[in-house]
Design an enzyme around this catalytic site. Sequence first.
Site, mmCIF file in Angstrom:
data_model
loop_
_atom_site.group_PDB
_atom_site.id
_atom_site.type_symbol
_atom_site.label_atom_id
_atom_site.label_comp_id
_atom_site.label_asym_id
_atom_site.label_seq_id
_atom_site.Cartn_x
_atom_site.Cartn_y
_atom_site.Cartn_z
ATOM 1 N N HIS A 78 24.360 -26.378 -50.333
ATOM 2 C CA HIS A 78 25.455 -27.441 -50.332
ATOM 3 C C HIS A 78 24.606 -28.782 -50.646
ATOM 4 O O HIS A 78 23.561 -29.007 -50.752
ATOM 5 C CB HIS A 78 26.010 -27.836 -48.796
ATOM 6 C CG HIS A 78 26.775 -26.844 -48.355
ATOM 7 N ND1 HIS A 78 26.673 -26.358 -46.914
ATOM 8 C CD2 HIS A 78 27.850 -25.991 -48.652
ATOM 9 C CE1 HIS A 78 27.842 -25.552 -46.636
ATOM 10 N NE2 HIS A 78 28.415 -25.335 -47.820
ATOM 11 N N CYS A 111 24.798 -31.921 -41.559
ATOM 12 C CA CYS A 111 25.688 -30.664 -41.227
ATOM 13 C C CYS A 111 26.574 -30.754 -39.913
ATOM 14 O O CYS A 111 27.619 -30.254 -39.921
ATOM 15 C CB CYS A 111 24.852 -29.247 -41.446
ATOM 16 S SG CYS A 111 23.978 -29.131 -42.547
HETATM 17 N N1 ARG Z 1 25.039 -21.409 -41.671
HETATM 18 C C1 ARG Z 1 25.693 -22.285 -42.405
HETATM 19 C C2 ARG Z 1 26.193 -21.939 -43.701
HETATM 20 O O1 ARG Z 1 25.234 -21.382 -44.476
HETATM 21 C C3 ARG Z 1 25.017 -23.644 -42.571
HETATM 22 C C4 ARG Z 1 25.922 -24.732 -42.913
HETATM 23 C C5 ARG Z 1 25.196 -26.241 -42.996
HETATM 24 N N2 ARG Z 1 26.305 -27.009 -43.318
HETATM 25 C C6 ARG Z 1 26.295 -27.916 -44.393
HETATM 26 N N3 ARG Z 1 27.005 -29.035 -44.181
HETATM 27 N N4 ARG Z 1 25.122 -27.986 -45.341
HETATM 28 O O2 ARG Z 1 27.174 -21.944 -43.913
#
Ligand code: ARG
Length: 279
Positions: free
Chosen positions: A179, A273
């Site tokens: 992300h 996150c």
């Molecule tokens: N385990 C989650 C995923 O892989 C973590 C998300 C993290 N969120 C973020 N905004 N980067 O989707």
Amino acid sequence: MTSVAILQAESAARRPSPRRFVMCRPDHFDVTYSINPWMNPDEPVDRCLAIEQWETLRATYEEYGHKVDVVPGLPGLPDMVFAANGGLIVGERAMSARFTHPERAAEGPAYHRRFAELGLAGVVGAEELNEGEGDFLLVGDRLLAGMGFRCSLAAHEEVSRHFALPVVSLELVDPRFYHLDTVLLPLDSRTVAYYPPAFSRAARAILADLYPDAILATDADAAVLGLNGVCDGFNVFLSSSATELSEALRARGYNPVGIEMSELLKAGGSVKCCTLEIH
Ligand code: ARG
């Protein structure tokens, strides 16, 4: 003025402004599947510790004058704590997420309902795959948008149309940084911190052009998701393990506020996150 003098004047002028955040308590947090390289379902997760770390983050925001709306998590959705992925909210417009992985799919409608309960009017659901502020970060009056892992150009176009904002597409190339918010931290309307190796060559050129004064994070900062932080204009809430980035921020007139996020890091997430901003 020389560029050093300009940077000094900017540093002295930094002021925090009150923000409104949405967070989701990790009451159902766990690592039961693996959809990014940080997640290992065989490694035990201490949910009590995750709740403690999350509560510290929430209390810290409130201490610094920010408002936090807490939405309840749901059983069977262990990643729902990562509220940044629930959608994107700017001014009068909001869009709830549509997740890439079936494991998280039910979070989209869940956040959609929560937004309505928070009194946000006119929320639309994304048509294209779109994990909210995970990949869309507001910097000044443009959105920076990640693509390559969870989000496509079509999603960028949909967001640009809905919010009537220019979107700058940036390709991500390292699966650890799936992300945009894992490798880019907006600091103010004109500056960001980021980790260049996570971006394609074309994206690096765009970032260098848009933000010549950016703070460039080190491998060590990136390896603890140090860039996954939140800035209120002066205070920067980030992982307490991101020591080099904290130094760099201090040198530029920001106030780094370190939070221990080790337990949430096991799912590949940190401060940002866990935080969706209502812009
Ligand atoms: N385990 C989650 C995923 O892989 C973590 C998300 C993290 N969120 C973020 N905004 N980067 O989707």
